[in-house]
Design a protein around this motif. Structure first.
Motif, short mmCIF file in Angstrom:
data_model
loop_
_atom_site.label_atom_id
_atom_site.label_comp_id
_atom_site.label_asym_id
_atom_site.label_seq_id
_atom_site.Cartn_x
_atom_site.Cartn_y
_atom_site.Cartn_z
N PRO A 139 0.84 -1.21 0.00
CA PRO A 139 0.00 0.00 0.00
C PRO A 139 0.87 1.26 0.00
N SER A 140 0.55 2.19 -0.89
CA SER A 140 1.28 3.45 -0.95
C SER A 140 0.49 4.61 -0.35
N LEU A 141 -0.84 4.48 -0.33
CA LEU A 141 -1.67 5.52 0.26
C LEU A 141 -2.92 4.87 0.84
N VAL A 142 -3.22 5.18 2.09
CA VAL A 142 -4.41 4.65 2.76
C VAL A 142 -5.15 5.81 3.41
N GLU A 143 -6.41 5.98 3.04
CA GLU A 143 -7.26 7.00 3.64
C GLU A 143 -8.44 6.30 4.29
N MET A 144 -8.73 6.69 5.53
CA MET A 144 -9.79 6.04 6.29
C MET A 144 -10.70 7.09 6.92
N CYS A 191 -19.59 4.49 17.03
CA CYS A 191 -20.73 3.58 16.96
C CYS A 191 -21.65 3.85 18.16
N CYS A 192 -22.92 4.09 17.87
CA CYS A 192 -23.84 4.47 18.95
C CYS A 192 -24.29 3.28 19.79
N LYS A 193 -24.07 2.04 19.31
CA LYS A 193 -24.51 0.87 20.06
C LYS A 193 -23.38 0.07 20.68
N SER A 194 -22.13 0.40 20.37
CA SER A 194 -21.00 -0.41 20.82
C SER A 194 -20.09 0.40 21.73
N VAL A 195 -19.39 -0.31 22.61
CA VAL A 195 -18.39 0.29 23.49
C VAL A 195 -17.15 -0.59 23.46
N LEU A 196 -16.02 0.02 23.82
CA LEU A 196 -14.75 -0.68 23.91
C LEU A 196 -14.33 -0.74 25.38
N VAL A 197 -14.17 -1.95 25.89
CA VAL A 197 -13.77 -2.16 27.29
C VAL A 197 -12.29 -2.50 27.32
N SER A 198 -11.48 -1.64 27.92
CA SER A 198 -10.04 -1.87 28.01
C SER A 198 -9.63 -2.12 29.46
N ASP A 199 -8.35 -2.42 29.65
CA ASP A 199 -7.81 -2.80 30.97
C ASP A 199 -8.51 -4.04 31.53
N VAL A 200 -8.90 -4.94 30.62
CA VAL A 200 -9.58 -6.17 31.04
C VAL A 200 -8.55 -7.13 31.62
N VAL A 245 -14.36 2.01 30.01
CA VAL A 245 -15.31 1.88 28.91
C VAL A 245 -15.27 3.16 28.08
N THR A 246 -14.95 3.04 26.83
CA THR A 246 -14.86 4.19 25.92
C THR A 246 -15.69 3.92 24.67
N PRO A 247 -16.05 4.98 23.91
CA PRO A 247 -16.80 4.77 22.67
C PRO A 247 -16.00 3.93 21.68
N TYR A 248 -16.71 3.17 20.88
CA TYR A 248 -16.08 2.30 19.90
C TYR A 248 -16.13 2.99 18.53
N LEU A 249 -14.98 3.05 17.90
CA LEU A 249 -14.87 3.72 16.60
C LEU A 249 -14.90 2.70 15.48
N ASN A 250 -15.79 2.92 14.53
CA ASN A 250 -15.82 2.10 13.31
C ASN A 250 -15.00 2.80 12.24
N GLY A 251 -14.11 2.06 11.60
CA GLY A 251 -13.29 2.62 10.53
C GLY A 251 -13.60 1.99 9.20
N GLU A 252 -13.48 2.83 8.14
CA GLU A 252 -13.72 2.34 6.78
C GLU A 252 -12.69 2.95 5.85
N ILE A 253 -12.08 2.10 5.02
CA ILE A 253 -11.07 2.56 4.06
C ILE A 253 -11.80 3.21 2.88
N THR A 254 -11.51 4.48 2.64
CA THR A 254 -12.14 5.21 1.53
C THR A 254 -11.24 5.33 0.32
N ASN A 255 -9.94 5.22 0.50
CA ASN A 255 -9.01 5.35 -0.63
C ASN A 255 -7.79 4.48 -0.34
#
Length: 401
Positions: free
Chosen positions: A231-236, A241-250, A322-332
């Motif tokens: 990959p030479s260029l990645v844009e995201m 996400c309003c329904k998901s959470v990320l639980v860390s320090d588990v 508990v923090t918000p969960y981010l959804n990522g999508e590759i656009t380019n």
């Protein structure tokens, strides 16, 4: 002397005929002559003085007529000259008027063209203004979205870091680095060999054909470069996400309970600010847990509180974040073909012995300087009837050292 009758005194009624008037060489004024009327009858004698007066009058009248004729001819010539000059002037004026009309038409056409161009420019500028206003509106929306994301500064779980003694000059401190992990399909009867030095790999590929003697057999192999799609260029783009959470320090398994099950049980209860869990997933690389709820309001309620005490079944309370969960999508995504600098592909390897023994023989051969080789960092042989995926990762000399 004959005189005119008293009843006929009009000179115009008298006609004098020269043949009836004798013309002596010398004529005295007291001599008489006869006059003949229009009817041919001879009139009475008329005095010479009267005739001379009449002749003088006629001469004067004639001279006047000649003068008038000459004046009239001169006036006629002047009028003709004036008419000719007038005609020439009319022609010149008509030509000037035609030229002025052409110039006026050209100016009018130019004005119309400029008017049309101005209208077109106005239309283009109006459309451009509308486009800029639309872009400004989009930028405002993106600004609001970025401000909302900036407010979610705690959306990334905390990571524990420690100094291991490595030093950097700081030139690449602003770059976002990602570790590469590329799967390369290996055909049967091939081998990948990685040398410690790039010069050795280049020398092996430059020789191309290699004859390897193994026991009573002689193998003829071909060395090729390894082409990898990088990959030479990645844009995201990312969004919360309003329904998901990320639980860390588990914590890891405690009391024989799997942490994923304990997280799902704890956050499914209303008294713990939770709700019905739709899906639970553990991220193996980080050990964090992603919880997706049925209701939209549960995730916001949990992230507002942020830190939660969870019973892991070992009699202790463990604090998780508990923090918000981010959804990522590759656009380019743009790629380029890259050649591995230290790895060589060997092809045409027959199955003449055990794959492990054959791999050892290949490594021994290419380690010898007499064969153009050098120190081998890694080697993998794929048997003729098999297919495998080779994993290529970033090469970091500092980590290797």
């Amino acid at each position: 002397m004959n005189r005119l009758p008293s009843g006929n005194r009009n000179p115009r009624a008298i006609r004098v005929y020269p043949h009836q008037i004798p013309l002596p060489s010398r004529m005295s004024f007291d001599e008489e002559f006869s006059l003949v009327a229009e009817d041919g009858n001879e009139l009475q004698d008329f005095p010479m003085e009267g005739v001379q007066m009449e002749i003088h009058k006629c001469k004067v009248t004639h001279e006047r007529l000649v003068t008038d004729q000459r004046d009239l001819s001169k006036a006629r010539d002047e009028q003709l000259h004036l008419a000719e000059e007038y005609n020439k002037r009319c022609v010149r004026l008509r030509k000037v008027m035609e030229e002025e009309e052409q110039d006026r038409a050209m100016v009018e056409e130019g004005g119309k063209a400029r008017l049309v161009a101005s209208q077109e420019e106005e239309r283009r500028l109006r459309e451009q203004l509308l486009g800029l206003e639309a872009q400004l509106c989009l930028l405002d929306q993106e600004t609001i979205l970025l401000q909302q994301r900036a407010q979610e500064s705690n959306a990334v779980p905390e990571k524990r870091v420690v100094f291991l003694g490595a030093m950097s000059e700081g030139r690449d401190s602003s770059r976002f680095n990602m570790k590469s992990r590329i799967l390369y399909p290996m055909e049967g009867g091939t081998a990948l060999i990685t040398f410690e030095e790039e010069d050795v790999a280049r020398n092996i590929m430059k020789m191309k054909q290699h004859d390897i003697k193994i026991g009573d057999c002689c193998l003829s192999l071909e060395a090729r470069p390894v082409h990898i799609l990088m990959p030479s260029l990645v844009e995201m783009t990312s969004q919360v996400c309003c329904k998901s959470v990320l639980v860390s320090d588990v914590p890891k398994e405690a009391g024989g309970n799997h942490p994923l099950d304990r997280m799902e049980i704890h956050f499914s209860k209303r008294r713990n600010q939770g709700g019905e869990v739709d899906q639970a997933q553990m991220l193996q690389e980080t050990g964090n847990v992603v919880l997706t709820f049925v209701e939209d309001t549960v995730a916001k309620r949990l992230t507002d509180r942020q830190y939660h005490e969870v019973d892991m079944g070992d009699g202790k309370k463990h604090q998780v974040k508990v923090t918000p969960y981010l959804n990522g999508e590759i656009t380019n995504l743009q790629t380029r073909v890259s050649v591995s600098a230290r790895t060589v592909l060997l092809t045409g390897i027959p199955a003449i012995m055990d794959p492990g023994d054959l791999q050892d023989q290949l490594e021994i051969h290419f380690q010898k300087n007499s064969n153009g080789g050098g120190e081998v960092d890694a080697i993998a042989y794929n048997a003729l009837t098999q297919r495998a995926l080779a994993v290529f990762e970033d090469y970091c000399p500092a980590e290797k050292e």
